[in-house]
Design a protein around this motif. Structure first.
Motif, PDB file in Angstrom:
ATOM      1  N   ARG A 265      27.534  26.258  31.174  1.00  0.00           N
ATOM      2  CA  ARG A 265      28.543  27.151  31.708  1.00  0.00           C
ATOM      3  C   ARG A 265      28.281  28.590  31.279  1.00  0.00           C
ATOM      4  O   ARG A 265      28.574  29.541  31.989  1.00  0.00           O
ATOM      5  N   ASP A 266      27.675  28.795  30.086  1.00  0.00           N
ATOM      6  CA  ASP A 266      27.419  30.147  29.603  1.00  0.00           C
ATOM      7  C   ASP A 266      26.467  30.908  30.512  1.00  0.00           C
ATOM      8  O   ASP A 266      26.412  32.139  30.481  1.00  0.00           O
ATOM      9  N   ALA A 267      25.693  30.192  31.337  1.00  0.00           N
ATOM     10  CA  ALA A 267      24.722  30.847  32.203  1.00  0.00           C
ATOM     11  C   ALA A 267      25.366  31.492  33.420  1.00  0.00           C
ATOM     12  O   ALA A 267      24.752  32.341  34.051  1.00  0.00           O
ATOM     13  N   TRP A 268      26.620  31.089  33.751  1.00  0.00           N
ATOM     14  CA  TRP A 268      27.197  31.632  34.983  1.00  0.00           C
ATOM     15  C   TRP A 268      28.609  32.180  34.832  1.00  0.00           C
ATOM     16  O   TRP A 268      29.158  32.753  35.756  1.00  0.00           O
ATOM     17  N   VAL A 269      29.230  32.022  33.668  1.00  0.00           N
ATOM     18  CA  VAL A 269      30.587  32.550  33.502  1.00  0.00           C
ATOM     19  C   VAL A 269      30.543  34.070  33.440  1.00  0.00           C
ATOM     20  O   VAL A 269      29.534  34.668  33.033  1.00  0.00           O
ATOM     21  N   PRO A 270      31.625  34.753  33.824  1.00  0.00           N
ATOM     22  CA  PRO A 270      31.659  36.215  33.801  1.00  0.00           C
ATOM     23  C   PRO A 270      31.708  36.746  32.371  1.00  0.00           C
ATOM     24  O   PRO A 270      32.011  36.013  31.428  1.00  0.00           O
ATOM     25  N   PRO A 271      31.440  38.040  32.199  1.00  0.00           N
ATOM     26  CA  PRO A 271      31.454  38.601  30.832  1.00  0.00           C
ATOM     27  C   PRO A 271      32.820  38.507  30.154  1.00  0.00           C
ATOM     28  O   PRO A 271      32.894  38.429  28.919  1.00  0.00           O
ATOM     29  N   ASP A 272      33.895  38.541  30.946  1.00  0.00           N
ATOM     30  CA  ASP A 272      35.239  38.488  30.355  1.00  0.00           C
ATOM     31  C   ASP A 272      35.564  37.141  29.719  1.00  0.00           C
ATOM     32  O   ASP A 272      36.608  36.996  29.066  1.00  0.00           O
ATOM     33  N   TRP A 273      34.702  36.149  29.913  1.00  0.00           N
ATOM     34  CA  TRP A 273      35.009  34.795  29.453  1.00  0.00           C
ATOM     35  C   TRP A 273      35.173  34.715  27.938  1.00  0.00           C
ATOM     36  O   TRP A 273      35.925  33.874  27.431  1.00  0.00           O
ATOM     37  N   GLU A 274      34.516  35.569  27.198  1.00  0.00           N
ATOM     38  CA  GLU A 274      34.604  35.538  25.737  1.00  0.00           C
ATOM     39  C   GLU A 274      35.689  36.459  25.200  1.00  0.00           C
ATOM     40  O   GLU A 274      35.898  36.508  23.983  1.00  0.00           O
ATOM     41  N   ASP A 275      36.366  37.169  26.069  1.00  0.00           N
ATOM     42  CA  ASP A 275      37.456  38.046  25.652  1.00  0.00           C
ATOM     43  C   ASP A 275      38.754  37.232  25.649  1.00  0.00           C
ATOM     44  O   ASP A 275      39.309  36.923  26.716  1.00  0.00           O
ATOM     45  N   ASP A 276      39.241  36.868  24.453  1.00  0.00           N
ATOM     46  CA  ASP A 276      40.406  35.987  24.353  1.00  0.00           C
ATOM     47  C   ASP A 276      41.652  36.607  24.976  1.00  0.00           C
ATOM     48  O   ASP A 276      42.423  35.917  25.665  1.00  0.00           O
ATOM     49  N   GLU A 277      41.873  37.873  24.737  1.00  0.00           N
ATOM     50  CA  GLU A 277      43.072  38.519  25.289  1.00  0.00           C
ATOM     51  C   GLU A 277      43.021  38.564  26.806  1.00  0.00           C
ATOM     52  O   GLU A 277      44.022  38.260  27.475  1.00  0.00           O
ATOM     53  N   ARG A 278      41.866  38.929  27.345  1.00  0.00           N
ATOM     54  CA  ARG A 278      41.711  38.990  28.801  1.00  0.00           C
ATOM     55  C   ARG A 278      41.850  37.612  29.417  1.00  0.00           C
ATOM     56  O   ARG A 278      42.530  37.431  30.441  1.00  0.00           O
ATOM     57  N   MET A 279      41.225  36.592  28.821  1.00  0.00           N
ATOM     58  CA  MET A 279      41.271  35.248  29.384  1.00  0.00           C
ATOM     59  C   MET A 279      42.657  34.619  29.231  1.00  0.00           C
ATOM     60  O   MET A 279      43.064  33.794  30.049  1.00  0.00           O
ATOM     61  N   ALA A 280      43.407  35.017  28.204  1.00  0.00           N
ATOM     62  CA  ALA A 280      44.768  34.509  28.074  1.00  0.00           C
ATOM     63  C   ALA A 280      45.624  34.978  29.255  1.00  0.00           C
ATOM     64  O   ALA A 280      46.469  34.223  29.770  1.00  0.00           O
ATOM     65  N   PHE A 281      45.399  36.212  29.654  1.00  0.00           N
ATOM     66  CA  PHE A 281      46.122  36.720  30.825  1.00  0.00           C
ATOM     67  C   PHE A 281      45.683  35.990  32.102  1.00  0.00           C
ATOM     68  O   PHE A 281      46.522  35.582  32.913  1.00  0.00           O
ATOM     69  N   LEU A 282      44.364  35.777  32.287  1.00  0.00           N
ATOM     70  CA  LEU A 282      43.856  35.136  33.505  1.00  0.00           C
ATOM     71  C   LEU A 282      44.206  33.652  33.560  1.00  0.00           C
ATOM     72  O   LEU A 282      44.328  33.084  34.647  1.00  0.00           O
ATOM     73  N   PHE A 283      44.362  32.999  32.407  1.00  0.00           N
ATOM     74  CA  PHE A 283      44.704  31.577  32.383  1.00  0.00           C
ATOM     75  C   PHE A 283      46.211  31.343  32.533  1.00  0.00           C
ATOM     76  O   PHE A 283      46.644  30.205  32.722  1.00  0.00           O
ATOM     77  N   SER A 284      47.006  32.392  32.438  1.00  0.00           N
ATOM     78  CA  SER A 284      48.452  32.230  32.544  1.00  0.00           C
ATOM     79  C   SER A 284      48.871  31.982  33.986  1.00  0.00           C
ATOM     80  O   SER A 284      48.112  32.241  34.932  1.00  0.00           O
ATOM     81  N   ALA A 285      50.087  31.470  34.142  1.00  0.00           N
ATOM     82  CA  ALA A 285      50.597  31.150  35.480  1.00  0.00           C
ATOM     83  C   ALA A 285      50.973  32.434  36.226  1.00  0.00           C
ATOM     84  O   ALA A 285      51.226  33.490  35.624  1.00  0.00           O
ATOM     85  N   PHE A 286      50.984  32.318  37.562  1.00  0.00           N
ATOM     86  CA  PHE A 286      51.376  33.442  38.410  1.00  0.00           C
ATOM     87  C   PHE A 286      52.887  33.628  38.366  1.00  0.00           C
ATOM     88  O   PHE A 286      53.661  32.706  38.072  1.00  0.00           O
ATOM     89  N   LYS A 287      53.307  34.840  38.643  1.00  0.00           N
ATOM     90  CA  LYS A 287      54.725  35.091  38.849  1.00  0.00           C
ATOM     91  C   LYS A 287      55.186  34.344  40.104  1.00  0.00           C
ATOM     92  O   LYS A 287      54.386  34.034  40.989  1.00  0.00           O
ATOM     93  N   GLU A 288      56.459  34.060  40.168  1.00  0.00           N
ATOM     94  CA  GLU A 288      56.969  33.315  41.314  1.00  0.00           C
ATOM     95  C   GLU A 288      56.818  34.104  42.614  1.00  0.00           C
ATOM     96  O   GLU A 288      56.660  33.513  43.684  1.00  0.00           O
ATOM     97  N   ASN A 289      56.833  35.399  42.533  1.00  0.00           N
ATOM     98  CA  ASN A 289      56.757  36.223  43.728  1.00  0.00           C
ATOM     99  C   ASN A 289      55.776  37.368  43.457  1.00  0.00           C
ATOM    100  O   ASN A 289      55.805  37.981  42.383  1.00  0.00           O
ATOM    101  N   ARG A 290      54.937  37.629  44.418  1.00  0.00           N
ATOM    102  CA  ARG A 290      53.954  38.709  44.263  1.00  0.00           C
ATOM    103  C   ARG A 290      54.630  40.066  44.141  1.00  0.00           C
ATOM    104  O   ARG A 290      54.108  40.983  43.480  1.00  0.00           O
ATOM    105  N   ASP A 291      55.799  40.220  44.760  1.00  0.00           N
ATOM    106  CA  ASP A 291      56.460  41.519  44.730  1.00  0.00           C
ATOM    107  C   ASP A 291      56.937  41.891  43.333  1.00  0.00           C
ATOM    108  O   ASP A 291      57.188  43.072  43.048  1.00  0.00           O
TER     109      ASP A 291
END
Length: 449
Positions: free
Chosen positions: A8-34
């Motif tokens: 997986r390390d060969a194709w994951v994006p650079p942000d993959w090792e950034d814990d703070e950034r990935m915590a945001f990306l792994f979190s659930a979406f808001k109920e409404n985009r607005d």
């Protein structure tokens, strides 16, 4: 489709090792985009291309939520918003439910059992998908971009292979040909479905065998499977079977001969004769099959020639139609009339040129009088004093010694004629100087050898 950390390390994006950034990306979406469009769009823009790239690297055109969760697992956590990402990709036309993609199959596909292979029972509807309903973990989605790439590659491989001369292919032949492009039967069927949508493929079932027909190079779309196509396919299949059978019989006959030689060396003559007799029988059978093979090949050659003749006839017909259109309104009478008009115009032009040439302005004087006057002018231009003196005819005696001084001798010489030769003194001086220089050069001694 879980992936190890090393791979997986060969194709994951650079942000993959950034814990703070990935915590945001792994979190659930808001109920409404607005509520927060930046939060929503940032996650969609991150996960959508990553999902497509993940499928491309694994050679797959389909994906489901369960596989994505396992593939993108990080430090024991899975992304919580992939269901929303898949819904967004469906709305954007990037993915499509496999059941919807294969919903419009024709009778040929149904005869193949593609409905059982691809179309699974619907567990949810599109309205539920676009609403608040969640995506089932095992629901399969087709990545449209990837299936189009597979379809293009499949068509290119077929046209570059020796099988491109065959009007029909069996599904097993196609699977062997495209194994490096479509690793499984499901991917191959999806690529064929895409080609069928693009009018490059049609399928059928003949005597329990799945058949595929591709469009030929230069054709805009594929034609339906005809009786001629089926007949040619059966002949080619018979040709292949006969060739294999003749080869097997040839090997069997050679084996019998070798056994006969071995038995003869061991002194078992009767057994050697039986083996040799069996070898002759096998050779006769092989000759009979070979004659049948030649007949089949002859028929295929005639069919190929007839197709070539048909193409030539079509070309002739197109040429005749084009000539008929280009010569529309052109007749022999019209051509002769045009030639006569051209000749008449040329004659008129010649007459005009002659008239203009003979109409030059005349001086009003007689040409004979002009010639006489010209002659008289020429006679007047010749001066009388240009007549040279008469050359003496008596011999010149050699010089002799006289007692007359030089001055008296010069005076005793006859006088020089006073007739002008048209040569100036300056010209004579230049000629004399040139002669002197030339004479000096001739008398200059050559250097010693």
């Amino acid at each position: 489709m879980s992936v190890s950390v090393e791979k997986r390390d060969a194709w994951v994006p650079p942000d993959w090792e950034d814990d703070e950034r990935m915590a945001f990306l792994f979190s659930a979406f808001k109920e409404n985009r607005d509520v927060d469009c930046t939060d929503w769009d940032g996650k969609i823009d991150f996960w959508s291309p990553l999902i497509i790239d993940h499928c491309r690297r694994h050679g797959s055109v389909c994906v489901n939520l369960q596989e994505l969760n396992e593939s993108f697992r990080r430090k024991g956590s899975v992304p919580l918003g992939l269901s929303t990402v898949l819904q967004s990709m469906i709305r954007g036309g990037k993915v499509q439910k496999e059941s919807d993609f294969a919903a419009n199959v024709d009778l040929g596909w149904l005869s193949w059992g593609v409905g059982l292979l691809l179309v699974r029972p619907l567990k949810w509807t599109l309205s539920a998908l676009l609403g608040s309903g969640r995506v089932p973990l095992e629901e399969s989605f087709v990545v449209i971009e990837l299936v189009k790439e597979k379809a293009v590659a499949l068509l290119a491989v077929y046209r570059a292979s020796p099988l491109a001369t065959h009007s029909l292919l069996s599904f097993q032949e196609l699977r062997a040909l495209s194994s490096h492009i479509c690793p499984d039967e499901s991917s191959l069927c999806l690529a064929l479905l895409q080609l069928q949508r693009e009018k490059h493929v049609t399928v059928s079932l003949h005597e329990g065998e799945k058949l595929v027909k591709f469009s030929q190079a230069g054709q805009g779309r594929v034609s339906s499977v005809s009786e001629v196509d089926l007949g040619i396919y059966q002949l080619k299949r018979s040709e292949k079977l006969l060739e294999e059978r003749v080869e097997v019989l040839g090997q069997e006959a050679e084996k019998c001969k070798q056994q006969a030689k071995s038995l003869l060396k061991e002194g078992k003559k009767s057994q050697a004769l039986r083996c040799l007799r069996g070898s002759k029988q096998v050779e006769k059978k092989a000759d009979r099959l070979f004659a049948q093979l030649e007949t089949v090949k002859g028929i295929l050659d005639r069919i190929a020639n007839s197709q070539t003749d048909r193409l030539v006839m079509q070309a002739y017909q197109a040429g005749v139609a084009a000539l008929r259109i280009s010569l529309k309104g052109v007749t022999v009478e019209r051509a002769e009339n045009l030639v006569d008009q051209i000749q008449e115009l040329c004659d008129t032009q010649d007459e005009v040129n002659q008239t203009l040439a003979s109409g030059a302005l005349d001086s009003g004087e007689d040409s004979e009088e002009l010639e006489e006057e010209l002659k008289s002018l020429l006679e007047k231009t010749i001066p009388d004093n240009d007549v040279l003196p008469v050359v003496p005819t008596h011999p010149i005696s050699p010089p002799r010694k006289t007692g007359i001084p030089d001055a008296d001798f010069v005076r005793s010489l006859p006088s020089v004629p006073d007739s002008s030769l048209g040569i100036t003194d300056e010209e004579l001086d230049r000629e004399l100087s040139r002669l002197t220089v030339s004479d000096t050069a001739q008398r200059r001694p050559e250097p010693a050898q």
